[in-house]
Scaffold this active site. Structure first.
Site, PDB file in Angstrom:
ATOM      1  N   TRP A 229       0.835  -1.305  -0.117  1.00  0.00           N
ATOM      2  CA  TRP A 229      -0.065   0.022   0.096  1.00  0.00           C
ATOM      3  C   TRP A 229       0.804   1.388   0.087  1.00  0.00           C
ATOM      4  O   TRP A 229       0.430   2.351  -0.318  1.00  0.00           O
ATOM      5  CB  TRP A 229      -1.029   0.116   1.134  1.00  0.00           C
ATOM      6  CG  TRP A 229      -0.362  -0.277   2.469  1.00  0.00           C
ATOM      7  CD1 TRP A 229       0.467   0.347   3.301  1.00  0.00           C
ATOM      8  CD2 TRP A 229      -0.345  -1.538   3.141  1.00  0.00           C
ATOM      9  NE1 TRP A 229       0.922  -0.035   4.404  1.00  0.00           N
ATOM     10  CE2 TRP A 229       0.296  -1.506   4.098  1.00  0.00           C
ATOM     11  CE3 TRP A 229      -0.786  -2.849   2.690  1.00  0.00           C
ATOM     12  CZ2 TRP A 229       0.469  -2.639   5.170  1.00  0.00           C
ATOM     13  CZ3 TRP A 229      -0.597  -3.923   3.631  1.00  0.00           C
ATOM     14  CH2 TRP A 229       0.129  -3.865   4.819  1.00  0.00           C
TER      15      TRP A 229
ATOM     16  N   GLU B 238      -5.373   0.617   6.059  1.00  0.00           N
ATOM     17  CA  GLU B 238      -5.227   1.470   7.402  1.00  0.00           C
ATOM     18  C   GLU B 238      -6.242   0.485   8.329  1.00  0.00           C
ATOM     19  O   GLU B 238      -6.028   0.483   9.680  1.00  0.00           O
ATOM     20  CB  GLU B 238      -6.003   2.606   7.335  1.00  0.00           C
ATOM     21  CG  GLU B 238      -4.844   3.846   6.770  1.00  0.00           C
ATOM     22  CD  GLU B 238      -3.635   3.809   7.563  1.00  0.00           C
ATOM     23  OE1 GLU B 238      -3.652   3.878   8.603  1.00  0.00           O
ATOM     24  OE2 GLU B 238      -2.444   4.167   6.995  1.00  0.00           O
TER      25      GLU B 238
ATOM     26  N   LEU C  58      -8.970 -10.622  11.724  1.00  0.00           N
ATOM     27  CA  LEU C  58      -8.407  -9.011  11.750  1.00  0.00           C
ATOM     28  C   LEU C  58      -9.195  -8.327  12.849  1.00  0.00           C
ATOM     29  O   LEU C  58      -9.333  -6.996  12.658  1.00  0.00           O
ATOM     30  CB  LEU C  58      -9.129  -8.696  10.483  1.00  0.00           C
ATOM     31  CG  LEU C  58      -8.251  -9.191   8.929  1.00  0.00           C
ATOM     32  CD1 LEU C  58      -8.948  -8.785   7.747  1.00  0.00           C
ATOM     33  CD2 LEU C  58      -6.884  -8.647   8.894  1.00  0.00           C
ATOM     34  N   GLY C  59      -9.591  -8.875  13.815  1.00  0.00           N
ATOM     35  CA  GLY C  59     -10.072  -7.978  15.039  1.00  0.00           C
ATOM     36  C   GLY C  59     -11.462  -7.876  15.037  1.00  0.00           C
ATOM     37  O   GLY C  59     -12.375  -8.688  14.428  1.00  0.00           O
ATOM     38  N   TYR C  60     -12.025  -6.631  15.336  1.00  0.00           N
ATOM     39  CA  TYR C  60     -13.529  -6.559  15.618  1.00  0.00           C
ATOM     40  C   TYR C  60     -14.154  -6.503  14.468  1.00  0.00           C
ATOM     41  O   TYR C  60     -13.966  -6.036  13.540  1.00  0.00           O
ATOM     42  CB  TYR C  60     -13.626  -5.091  16.203  1.00  0.00           C
ATOM     43  CG  TYR C  60     -13.146  -5.095  17.835  1.00  0.00           C
ATOM     44  CD1 TYR C  60     -13.729  -5.832  18.932  1.00  0.00           C
ATOM     45  CD2 TYR C  60     -12.240  -4.029  18.181  1.00  0.00           C
ATOM     46  CE1 TYR C  60     -13.338  -5.786  20.097  1.00  0.00           C
ATOM     47  CE2 TYR C  60     -11.838  -4.021  19.361  1.00  0.00           C
ATOM     48  CZ  TYR C  60     -12.343  -4.857  20.200  1.00  0.00           C
ATOM     49  OH  TYR C  60     -11.793  -5.140  21.577  1.00  0.00           O
TER      50      TYR C  60
ATOM     51  N   TYR D 252      -7.554   9.691  13.073  1.00  0.00           N
ATOM     52  CA  TYR D 252      -6.399   9.422  12.727  1.00  0.00           C
ATOM     53  C   TYR D 252      -6.334   8.720  11.314  1.00  0.00           C
ATOM     54  O   TYR D 252      -5.620   8.751  10.361  1.00  0.00           O
ATOM     55  CB  TYR D 252      -5.776   8.307  13.373  1.00  0.00           C
ATOM     56  CG  TYR D 252      -4.762   7.537  13.349  1.00  0.00           C
ATOM     57  CD1 TYR D 252      -3.364   8.082  13.430  1.00  0.00           C
ATOM     58  CD2 TYR D 252      -4.646   6.320  12.419  1.00  0.00           C
ATOM     59  CE1 TYR D 252      -2.224   7.470  12.606  1.00  0.00           C
ATOM     60  CE2 TYR D 252      -3.637   5.641  11.892  1.00  0.00           C
ATOM     61  CZ  TYR D 252      -2.336   6.320  12.190  1.00  0.00           C
ATOM     62  OH  TYR D 252      -1.124   5.580  11.752  1.00  0.00           O
TER      63      TYR D 252
ATOM     64  N   ASP E 140       0.857   8.865  15.893  1.00  0.00           N
ATOM     65  CA  ASP E 140       0.071   7.690  16.276  1.00  0.00           C
ATOM     66  C   ASP E 140       1.352   7.057  17.741  1.00  0.00           C
ATOM     67  O   ASP E 140       1.978   8.275  17.973  1.00  0.00           O
ATOM     68  CB  ASP E 140       0.232   6.396  15.311  1.00  0.00           C
ATOM     69  CG  ASP E 140       1.632   6.101  14.736  1.00  0.00           C
ATOM     70  OD1 ASP E 140       2.593   6.850  15.145  1.00  0.00           O
ATOM     71  OD2 ASP E 140       1.725   5.188  13.953  1.00  0.00           O
TER      72      ASP E 140
ATOM     73  N   CYS F 154      13.246   3.498  16.473  1.00  0.00           N
ATOM     74  CA  CYS F 154      12.933   4.110  17.794  1.00  0.00           C
ATOM     75  C   CYS F 154      11.971   3.239  18.552  1.00  0.00           C
ATOM     76  O   CYS F 154      10.728   3.787  18.651  1.00  0.00           O
ATOM     77  CB  CYS F 154      12.469   5.546  17.692  1.00  0.00           C
ATOM     78  SG  CYS F 154      12.474   6.395  19.232  1.00  0.00           S
TER      79      CYS F 154
END
Length: 307
Positions: free
Chosen positions: A34, A47, A92-94, A132, A150, A198
Site C-alpha cells: 500500500w 489502514e 482481523l479483529g473486531y 487518525y 500515532d 525508535c
C-alpha cells in the site's frame, strides 16, 4: 522524566532535520504494497486492517480482500455477511470494522458518486473513519493530510525532542516538524522511524537513525517513553466469540440458542457462567450492529445472519 519537568523545543535547523529523515526513509524502508499506490480505497482498507493486526500479517489479507472486492462499487454490492466472514477468517479483529468498511463503500458510491473525499474532515464523514484514519488516507492517497500522530510518532517526539506526554503538545510538535505539502512521504517516514529504529527497545545505531545528532535520548542514554497500551488478548475474548457466532451461522443458516452455544464454545452450559444469558448478550450486540437477526420461534430463541 515528568511532563512538568520537561522543556522542549524543535531544533533550529529544521530543514536539515526534515531532509535527513526523508532521505533515510527513501533510501531504505519496509516495502508494504500500500506504500506503492495512491488509491484511497485500497489505502483505507490497509489502514482499517492495520488497526488490530501486525503489518506483516495484513499484507496477505489486504491482497485477498482487494482481489475479491477491488473497488468501492464491488464492496458496496457485496453481502455484508460475506465481508464479516472474510474478516473473521483472517483474524482481523473486531467484526464491526468490516461492517463499517462495507458501509463506507456504500457512502462513497451513493453520496459521493464513487469519488473518494480527499480531506481529513471530509473523510471523517465515512462510517467508522476517525481522525487518525482520515488523516492517514488524506496523506497517503492525496498528499493532503496533517501530521500523523500515532504511538510510534509520540515515542519518537518524546525521546528526540523532549516533547511532554500530552496529546495536544504532540500534535503541535508533529505539525511543526512536517514540511508543507509533503504529508505523504513525511508521515510514512516518521512512522517508519518509530517502527524500525525508535522502538520500545531502540535500535539507534543498528537502524542508522537519522536523528541521532539531534536526539536527547541518544545523547543522555535515557530511552524512557510514554506508556504504550497493550492489545487485549484475542484468545478467549468477546470479539473472538462474536466471530465464531458469525462463522457458525454462515454454516448452519440458523440455530436455536443452545445449539449455537454448544458449537461456539466447549464449556457452554445453558445455566452456567457461559450459558444462555451470556450468549443472549453477545447476540443482542450483534443484532444491534446489524449482523444477526433474532427470532422467538415458538418460545425458543433462534439466531440467523442478517440478510
Amino acid at each position: 522524566m515528568t511532563a512538568e519537568a520537561q522543556e522542549w523545543s524543535l531544533p533550529d535547523d529544521l530543514e536539515a532535520v526534515r531532509e535527513t529523515l526523508i532521505a533515510w526513509y527513501e533510501a531504505d524502508h519496509r516495502d508494504f504494497p500500500w506504500r506503492r499506490i495512491d488509491n484511497p480505497y485500497a489505502i483505507l482498507v490497509s489502514e482499517v486492517m492495520s488497526q488490530q493486526t501486525q503489518l506483516g500479517r495484513v499484507v496477505e489479507a489486504w491482497e485477498a480482500f482487494l482481489e475479491r472486492w477491488p473497488t468501492t462499487a464491488d464492496l458496496a454490492d457485496a453481502d455484508r455477511a460475506d465481508v464479516v466472514s472474510f474478516w473473521t477468517a483472517h483474524s482481523l479483529g473486531y467484526n464491526n470494522r468490516a461492517k463499517y468498511l462495507h458501509e463506507a463503500a456504500r457512502q462513497v458510491e451513493e453520496e459521493y458518486r464513487g469519488e473518494f473525499p480527499a480531506t481529513p474532515d471530509e473523510l471523517q464523514e465515512l462510517m467508522g473513519v476517525g481522525p487518525y484514519t482520515a488523516n492517514a488516507v488524506a496523506s497517503f492517497a492525496f498528499n493532503n493530510g496533517d501530521a500523523v500522530v500515532d504511538t510510534n510518532v509520540k515515542r519518537v517526539l518524546y525521546r528526540a525532542f523532549d516533547v511532554p506526554d500530552d496529546d495536544a503538545t504532540f500534535e503541535d510538535a508533529a505539525s511543526g516538524l512536517m514540511p508543507t505539502g509533503r504529508s505523504r512521504v513525511w508521515n510514512n517516514a516518521i512512522m517508519e522511524l518509530g517502527g524500525v529504529a525508535c522502538e520500545q527497545t531502540p535500535k539507534c545505531d543498528e537502524a542508522g537513525c537519522p536523528w541521532r545528532e539531534w536526539c536527547s535520548a541518544y545523547a543522555s542514554g535515557d530511552f524512557t517513553a510514554p506508556d504504550v497500551p497493550t492489545q487485549p488478548s484475542f484468545e478467549g475474548s468477546r470479539r473472538q466469540f462474536r466471530g465464531r457466532v458469525i462463522a457458525t451461522l454462515r454454516e448452519y443458516d440458523e440455530l436455536e440458542l443452545d445449539a449455537l452455544g454448544h458449537r461456539i464454545r466447549v464449556d457452554y452450559t445453558p445455566n452456567g457462567e457461559y450459558g444462555r444469558e451470556w450468549l443472549e448478550g453477545l447476540l443482542t450486540d450483534l443484532e444491534s450492529d446489524g449482523l444477526v437477526e433474532l427470532d422467538h420461534d415458538g418460545g425458543a430463541l433462534v439466531a440467523r445472519l442478517h440478510r
